[in-house]
Design a protein around this motif. Structure first.
Motif, mmCIF file in Angstrom:
data_model
loop_
_atom_site.group_PDB
_atom_site.id
_atom_site.type_symbol
_atom_site.label_atom_id
_atom_site.label_comp_id
_atom_site.label_asym_id
_atom_site.label_seq_id
_atom_site.Cartn_x
_atom_site.Cartn_y
_atom_site.Cartn_z
ATOM 1 N N ILE A 1 0.828 -1.206 0.000
ATOM 2 C CA ILE A 1 0.000 0.000 0.000
ATOM 3 C C ILE A 1 0.862 1.256 0.000
ATOM 4 C CG2 ILE A 1 -1.544 1.372 1.461
ATOM 5 C CD1 ILE A 1 -2.992 -1.254 2.122
ATOM 6 N N ILE A 2 1.911 1.269 0.789
ATOM 7 C CA ILE A 2 2.797 2.434 0.806
ATOM 8 C C ILE A 2 3.411 2.650 -0.573
ATOM 9 C CG2 ILE A 2 4.967 3.347 1.747
ATOM 10 C CD1 ILE A 2 4.192 2.061 4.429
ATOM 11 N N HIS A 3 3.758 1.575 -1.254
ATOM 12 C CA HIS A 3 4.290 1.709 -2.615
ATOM 13 C C HIS A 3 3.217 2.285 -3.548
ATOM 14 C CE1 HIS A 3 5.966 0.594 -6.569
ATOM 15 N NE2 HIS A 3 7.141 0.621 -5.955
ATOM 16 N N CYS A 4 1.965 1.829 -3.397
ATOM 17 C CA CYS A 4 0.866 2.381 -4.206
ATOM 18 C C CYS A 4 0.720 3.883 -3.987
ATOM 19 C CB CYS A 4 -0.449 1.693 -3.855
ATOM 20 S SG CYS A 4 -0.595 -0.014 -4.389
ATOM 21 N N LEU A 5 0.784 4.296 -2.733
ATOM 22 C CA LEU A 5 0.664 5.716 -2.421
ATOM 23 C C LEU A 5 1.817 6.504 -3.026
ATOM 24 C CD1 LEU A 5 -0.439 5.530 1.330
ATOM 25 C CD2 LEU A 5 -1.888 5.903 -0.678
ATOM 26 N N MET A 6 3.005 5.923 -2.998
ATOM 27 C CA MET A 6 4.153 6.588 -3.611
ATOM 28 C C MET A 6 3.935 6.778 -5.112
ATOM 29 S SD MET A 6 7.998 5.130 -4.283
ATOM 30 C CE MET A 6 7.415 4.257 -5.763
ATOM 31 N N VAL A 7 3.507 5.703 -5.763
ATOM 32 C CA VAL A 7 3.300 5.745 -7.209
ATOM 33 C C VAL A 7 2.281 6.820 -7.587
ATOM 34 C CG1 VAL A 7 2.187 4.448 -9.078
ATOM 35 C CG2 VAL A 7 4.017 3.392 -7.741
ATOM 36 N N ARG A 8 1.205 6.890 -6.833
ATOM 37 C CA ARG A 8 0.122 7.810 -7.192
ATOM 38 C C ARG A 8 0.383 9.257 -6.758
ATOM 39 N NH1 ARG A 8 -2.335 11.513 -7.942
ATOM 40 N NH2 ARG A 8 -4.596 11.869 -7.955
ATOM 41 N N TYR A 9 0.953 9.446 -5.561
ATOM 42 C CA TYR A 9 0.924 10.780 -4.965
ATOM 43 C C TYR A 9 2.267 11.481 -4.821
ATOM 44 C CZ TYR A 9 -3.850 9.596 -3.421
ATOM 45 O OH TYR A 9 -5.177 9.237 -3.367
ATOM 46 N N TYR A 10 3.362 10.752 -4.749
ATOM 47 C CA TYR A 10 4.614 11.377 -4.312
ATOM 48 C C TYR A 10 4.950 12.630 -5.119
ATOM 49 C CZ TYR A 10 9.450 12.209 -3.092
ATOM 50 O OH TYR A 10 10.611 12.806 -2.677
ATOM 51 N N LYS A 11 4.859 12.542 -6.423
ATOM 52 C CA LYS A 11 5.261 13.681 -7.262
ATOM 53 C C LYS A 11 4.308 14.871 -7.129
ATOM 54 C CE LYS A 11 8.069 11.444 -10.761
ATOM 55 N NZ LYS A 11 8.343 11.316 -12.207
ATOM 56 N N ASP A 12 3.103 14.640 -6.652
ATOM 57 C CA ASP A 12 2.134 15.723 -6.493
ATOM 58 C C ASP A 12 2.214 16.393 -5.127
ATOM 59 O OD1 ASP A 12 1.208 15.267 -9.031
ATOM 60 O OD2 ASP A 12 -0.489 14.027 -8.391
ATOM 61 N N LEU A 13 2.958 15.808 -4.198
ATOM 62 C CA LEU A 13 3.036 16.365 -2.851
ATOM 63 C C LEU A 13 3.908 17.615 -2.827
ATOM 64 C CD1 LEU A 13 3.592 13.179 -0.640
ATOM 65 C CD2 LEU A 13 1.484 14.502 -0.863
ATOM 66 N N PRO A 14 3.518 18.623 -2.051
ATOM 67 C CA PRO A 14 4.421 19.764 -1.841
ATOM 68 C C PRO A 14 5.654 19.294 -1.066
ATOM 69 C CG PRO A 14 2.484 19.920 -0.424
ATOM 70 C CD PRO A 14 2.229 18.787 -1.358
#
Length: 249
Positions: free
Chosen positions: A202-215
């Motif tokens: 799940i943490i990997h999924c969150l990274m894939v989807r959100y990391y680049k969009d996070l401030p």
């Protein structure tokens, strides 16, 4: 009539207190020999909580938080000897968390899901052609992870399948489950192992989807979890600007 009702209520109370004591006894038996595995799972859960904090303003935050509560119920059930319920809640946690992550990229579908017009399709979410780890999805959100898609997809499917086998009463798992609340080291350790792989995936999924969009300020709160659990992956080393290991011919 009133006396009979009072006697029935008293009988139910006695029965429930006996069950409660059995769960307490199980917790004592389960936690002591599995301390290292439990600490690992709780470490991952704390890292997940950091991610959810970073995503608290996302439209799907409520669904992510709700799924997180399912994990708390799953953990309690596993430690209390309610094994089938533990695997059921773990699967619900996995399905909703990954489903909300996937549907966050499809706002219309996400709203239909929230309003009850659309059901989560695990088959679609894990579709190699259309799902969370499809080349098209990764190309837009995290192209660094394209080479890891097969392994991460397999991890998601394996965790979901194992939980389902306990939920649906497959012969192999039904024979393992005790008929009353009693400590089974093999099942407790398996739940902790599946919970470990579920949280990691799940943490990997969150990274894939959100990391680049996070401030940047929010990235800082989750980068520790990525480095702790995924520093062996090329994608994470690229995202965190860590040196890549040299390949020797």
């Amino acid at each position: 009539m009133l006396q009979q009702g009072a006697e029935n209520a008293s009988s139910v109370e006695i029965t429930m207190l006996k069950l409660h004591q059995s769960c307490r006894d199980h917790i004592e038996q389960a936690t002591r020999p599995n301390e290292s595995e439990i600490n690992r799972v709780l470490h991952l859960e704390a890292d997940l909580a950091a991610w959810l904090g970073a995503l608290e303003l996302q439209p799907e935050a409520q669904q992510l938080q709700s799924a997180h509560r399912d994990f708390g119920l799953a953990f309690y059930a596993a430690m209390s000897g309610l094994y089938r319920q533990a695997f059921s809640s773990l699967r619900s946690f996995l399905e909703v968390m990954v489903g909300a992550t996937y549907l966050s990229s499809l706002e219309f579908r996400r709203r239909q899901w929230v309003s009850g017009e659309l059901d989560i399709s695990w088959k679609l979410i894990t579709s190699p052609e259309e799902g969370l780890y499809s080349p098209e999805f990764l190309k837009e959100f995290c192209p660094e992870a394209i080479d890891e898609r097969a392994a991460m997809l397999a991890s998601l499917k394996q965790a979901y399948r194992r939980c389902s086998e306990y939920i649906h009463g497959n012969v192999s798992t039904s024979q393992l489950l005790p008929t009353e609340i009693s400590y089974r080291e093999d099942i407790a350790k398996e739940w902790l192992s599946v919970a470990d792989s579920t949280l990691t995936a799940i943490i990997h999924c969150l990274m894939v989807r959100y990391y680049k969009d996070l401030p940047q300020t929010h990235r800082a709160t989750v980068e520790g979890s990525l480095e702790d659990h995924f520093s062996h992956l090329v994608s994470v080393r690229q995202l965190l600007d860590l040196p890549l290991e040299e390949k020797h011919s």
